[in-house]
Design a protein around this motif. Structure first.
Motif, PDB file in Angstrom:
ATOM      1  N   LEU A  93       0.804  -1.220   0.000  1.00  0.00           N
ATOM      2  CA  LEU A  93       0.000   0.000   0.000  1.00  0.00           C
ATOM      3  C   LEU A  93       0.837   1.271   0.000  1.00  0.00           C
ATOM      4  O   LEU A  93       0.292   2.350  -0.257  1.00  0.00           O
ATOM      5  N   SER A  94       2.117   1.163   0.302  1.00  0.00           N
ATOM      6  CA  SER A  94       2.932   2.377   0.307  1.00  0.00           C
ATOM      7  C   SER A  94       2.969   3.006  -1.083  1.00  0.00           C
ATOM      8  O   SER A  94       2.987   4.229  -1.224  1.00  0.00           O
ATOM      9  N   ARG A  95       2.944   2.179  -2.112  1.00  0.00           N
ATOM     10  CA  ARG A  95       2.950   2.707  -3.482  1.00  0.00           C
ATOM     11  C   ARG A  95       1.610   3.368  -3.818  1.00  0.00           C
ATOM     12  O   ARG A  95       1.568   4.413  -4.479  1.00  0.00           O
ATOM     13  N   ALA A  96       0.512   2.724  -3.385  1.00  0.00           N
ATOM     14  CA  ALA A  96      -0.802   3.323  -3.625  1.00  0.00           C
ATOM     15  C   ALA A  96      -0.929   4.646  -2.884  1.00  0.00           C
ATOM     16  O   ALA A  96      -1.468   5.624  -3.418  1.00  0.00           O
ATOM     17  N   ALA A  97      -0.412   4.686  -1.640  1.00  0.00           N
ATOM     18  CA  ALA A  97      -0.463   5.931  -0.872  1.00  0.00           C
ATOM     19  C   ALA A  97       0.371   7.013  -1.538  1.00  0.00           C
ATOM     20  O   ALA A  97      -0.025   8.187  -1.568  1.00  0.00           O
ATOM     21  N   ASP A  98       1.527   6.642  -2.085  1.00  0.00           N
ATOM     22  CA  ASP A  98       2.377   7.624  -2.766  1.00  0.00           C
ATOM     23  C   ASP A  98       1.659   8.239  -3.957  1.00  0.00           C
ATOM     24  O   ASP A  98       1.802   9.447  -4.229  1.00  0.00           O
ATOM     25  N   ARG A  99       0.888   7.432  -4.677  1.00  0.00           N
ATOM     26  CA  ARG A  99       0.156   7.970  -5.828  1.00  0.00           C
ATOM     27  C   ARG A  99      -0.874   9.000  -5.380  1.00  0.00           C
ATOM     28  O   ARG A  99      -1.074  10.030  -6.036  1.00  0.00           O
ATOM     29  N   SER A 103      -0.786  13.220  -6.012  1.00  0.00           N
ATOM     30  CA  SER A 103      -1.878  13.938  -6.661  1.00  0.00           C
ATOM     31  C   SER A 103      -2.053  15.337  -6.076  1.00  0.00           C
ATOM     32  O   SER A 103      -2.727  16.180  -6.673  1.00  0.00           O
ATOM     33  N   GLY A 104      -1.461  15.566  -4.900  1.00  0.00           N
ATOM     34  CA  GLY A 104      -1.578  16.870  -4.257  1.00  0.00           C
ATOM     35  C   GLY A 104      -2.851  17.050  -3.453  1.00  0.00           C
ATOM     36  O   GLY A 104      -3.087  18.143  -2.930  1.00  0.00           O
ATOM     37  N   ARG A 105      -3.654  16.001  -3.352  1.00  0.00           N
ATOM     38  CA  ARG A 105      -4.939  16.131  -2.667  1.00  0.00           C
ATOM     39  C   ARG A 105      -5.015  15.364  -1.349  1.00  0.00           C
ATOM     40  O   ARG A 105      -6.018  15.444  -0.651  1.00  0.00           O
ATOM     41  N   TYR A 106      -3.952  14.623  -1.009  1.00  0.00           N
ATOM     42  CA  TYR A 106      -3.968  13.833   0.221  1.00  0.00           C
ATOM     43  C   TYR A 106      -2.620  13.911   0.920  1.00  0.00           C
ATOM     44  O   TYR A 106      -1.583  14.163   0.289  1.00  0.00           O
ATOM     45  N   VAL A 186     -10.279   8.612  -6.539  1.00  0.00           N
ATOM     46  CA  VAL A 186      -9.463   7.906  -5.559  1.00  0.00           C
ATOM     47  C   VAL A 186      -9.166   6.495  -6.041  1.00  0.00           C
ATOM     48  O   VAL A 186      -8.036   6.019  -5.968  1.00  0.00           O
ATOM     49  N   ALA A 187     -10.181   5.798  -6.548  1.00  0.00           N
ATOM     50  CA  ALA A 187      -9.968   4.422  -6.990  1.00  0.00           C
ATOM     51  C   ALA A 187      -8.976   4.360  -8.125  1.00  0.00           C
ATOM     52  O   ALA A 187      -8.126   3.477  -8.172  1.00  0.00           O
ATOM     53  N   ALA A 188      -9.075   5.304  -9.066  1.00  0.00           N
ATOM     54  CA  ALA A 188      -8.166   5.293 -10.203  1.00  0.00           C
ATOM     55  C   ALA A 188      -6.724   5.502  -9.756  1.00  0.00           C
ATOM     56  O   ALA A 188      -5.802   4.872 -10.259  1.00  0.00           O
ATOM     57  N   MET A 189      -6.536   6.384  -8.787  1.00  0.00           N
ATOM     58  CA  MET A 189      -5.181   6.661  -8.329  1.00  0.00           C
ATOM     59  C   MET A 189      -4.633   5.534  -7.472  1.00  0.00           C
ATOM     60  O   MET A 189      -3.453   5.228  -7.505  1.00  0.00           O
ATOM     61  N   ALA A 190      -5.503   4.899  -6.654  1.00  0.00           N
ATOM     62  CA  ALA A 190      -5.030   3.891  -5.707  1.00  0.00           C
ATOM     63  C   ALA A 190      -5.034   2.498  -6.291  1.00  0.00           C
ATOM     64  O   ALA A 190      -4.062   1.773  -6.180  1.00  0.00           O
ATOM     65  N   SER A 191      -6.146   2.083  -6.912  1.00  0.00           N
ATOM     66  CA  SER A 191      -6.207   0.692  -7.362  1.00  0.00           C
ATOM     67  C   SER A 191      -6.985   0.482  -8.639  1.00  0.00           C
ATOM     68  O   SER A 191      -7.008  -0.622  -9.159  1.00  0.00           O
ATOM     69  N   GLY A 192      -7.671   1.481  -9.132  1.00  0.00           N
ATOM     70  CA  GLY A 192      -8.413   1.325 -10.369  1.00  0.00           C
ATOM     71  C   GLY A 192      -9.823   0.806 -10.173  1.00  0.00           C
ATOM     72  O   GLY A 192     -10.560   0.656 -11.128  1.00  0.00           O
ATOM     73  N   GLY A 193     -10.250   0.531  -8.936  1.00  0.00           N
ATOM     74  CA  GLY A 193     -11.587   0.006  -8.689  1.00  0.00           C
ATOM     75  C   GLY A 193     -12.591   1.128  -8.534  1.00  0.00           C
ATOM     76  O   GLY A 193     -12.254   2.306  -8.499  1.00  0.00           O
ATOM     77  N   GLU A 194     -13.858   0.760  -8.419  1.00  0.00           N
ATOM     78  CA  GLU A 194     -14.926   1.725  -8.235  1.00  0.00           C
ATOM     79  C   GLU A 194     -15.316   1.751  -6.775  1.00  0.00           C
ATOM     80  O   GLU A 194     -15.281   0.753  -6.085  1.00  0.00           O
ATOM     81  N   LEU A 195     -15.680   2.915  -6.290  1.00  0.00           N
ATOM     82  CA  LEU A 195     -16.101   3.085  -4.914  1.00  0.00           C
ATOM     83  C   LEU A 195     -17.597   3.349  -4.892  1.00  0.00           C
ATOM     84  O   LEU A 195     -18.165   3.901  -5.805  1.00  0.00           O
ATOM     85  N   GLN A 196     -18.200   2.958  -3.782  1.00  0.00           N
ATOM     86  CA  GLN A 196     -19.634   3.134  -3.634  1.00  0.00           C
ATOM     87  C   GLN A 196     -19.914   4.168  -2.555  1.00  0.00           C
ATOM     88  O   GLN A 196     -19.256   4.181  -1.513  1.00  0.00           O
TER      89      GLN A 196
END
Length: 247
Positions: A93-99, A103-106, A186-196
């Motif tokens: 998850l460190s890589r997902a968090a870095d993305r 992004s400048g938003r988190y 968020v999903a696109a930047m972290a994992s590509g999935g969709e959030l509900q």
């Protein structure tokens, strides 16, 4: 020279074989239930006055100290955990968090990864979380609460986190509605999935004395191994990943 040979009677032999098989089965089951759990807590970079879903009038008691602590940062900035946490660079998850940070938003408030067995019907204890800026007048961290991991047929993660802000000079009780939506992309930047998204609740209460609630997370999510999950409020989010070890 004669070599001594250990001879077992049939009953003892059967017992030894049964113990060996039971031990092997237990080790296999333990390996099949072993995971590396990873959790990253992020704060969305947004001005408090720009958060429409404010909860200043929601009465919530700050989380008391618990025996099980995921990450708790005291007033002096010292972080503690009752778990044996792995280094950040070993976490997927460190890589997902870095993305998300890039992004400048988190910004990252907490990273925690550890190895643990989660057998079926596992009932985990709430793990205390206290991170973010120190609020001196309230005597607590700006983000605090608990994260709980259970397993029935599937792993479940329950998140109950509060995001506090200093109490303004004037604060009037008012009725407000909380929309628990998801930050875009968020999903696109972290994992590509969709959030509900979730629904809304109508609230009306007196404000806290020394700090007021900005937003919160109250969600339990079923986890799929090897998939990144994101649970969030308008101002904080939790990335969760379980990687199965062996088996």
């Amino acid at each position: 020279m004669q070599q001594s040979v250990l001879k077992l009677s049939k009953p003892l032999l059967f017992t030894a074989v049964a113990v060996w098989l039971a031990t092997g089965q237990a080790m296999a089951q333990s390996a099949g239930n072993a995971y590396r759990a990873e959790i990253v807590l992020l704060e969305r970079i947004v001005a408090p006055e720009d958060v429409e879903e404010q909860m200043a009038n929601r009465r919530v008691q700050p989380q008391p100290e618990l025996p099980s602590q995921l990450v708790v940062t005291d007033a002096n900035g010292n972080s503690h955990s009752t778990l044996r946490l792995v280094p950040k660079h070993e976490m997927t998850l460190s890589r997902a968090a870095d993305r998300l940070v890039n992004s400048g938003r988190y910004k990252v408030l907490m990273t925690a990864g550890w190895y643990q067995s989660f057998p079926p019907n596992y009932n985990g204890q709430p793990m205390q979380v206290a991170v973010g800026d120190w609020l001196p007048e309230a005597g607590m961290r700006e983000v605090e609460g608990t994260i709980t991991i259970d397993r029935q047929r599937f792993l479940h993660v329950g998140v109950e986190l509060n995001h506090w802000q200093p109490m303004p000079q004037t604060s009037q009780p008012q009725q407000t509605e909380l929309q628990t939506g998801q930050p875009e992309s968020v999903a696109a930047m972290a994992s590509g999935g969709e959030l509900q998204g979730a629904g809304s609740i109508e609230i009306m209460d007196e404000p806290q004395l020394n700090a007021e609630l900005l937003t919160w997370i109250r969600e339990t999510r079923r986890m799929r191994s090897e998939e990144i999950h994101f649970l969030d409020s308008p101002t904080i989010g939790v990335l969760v990943l379980f990687k199965k070890i062996g088996g």
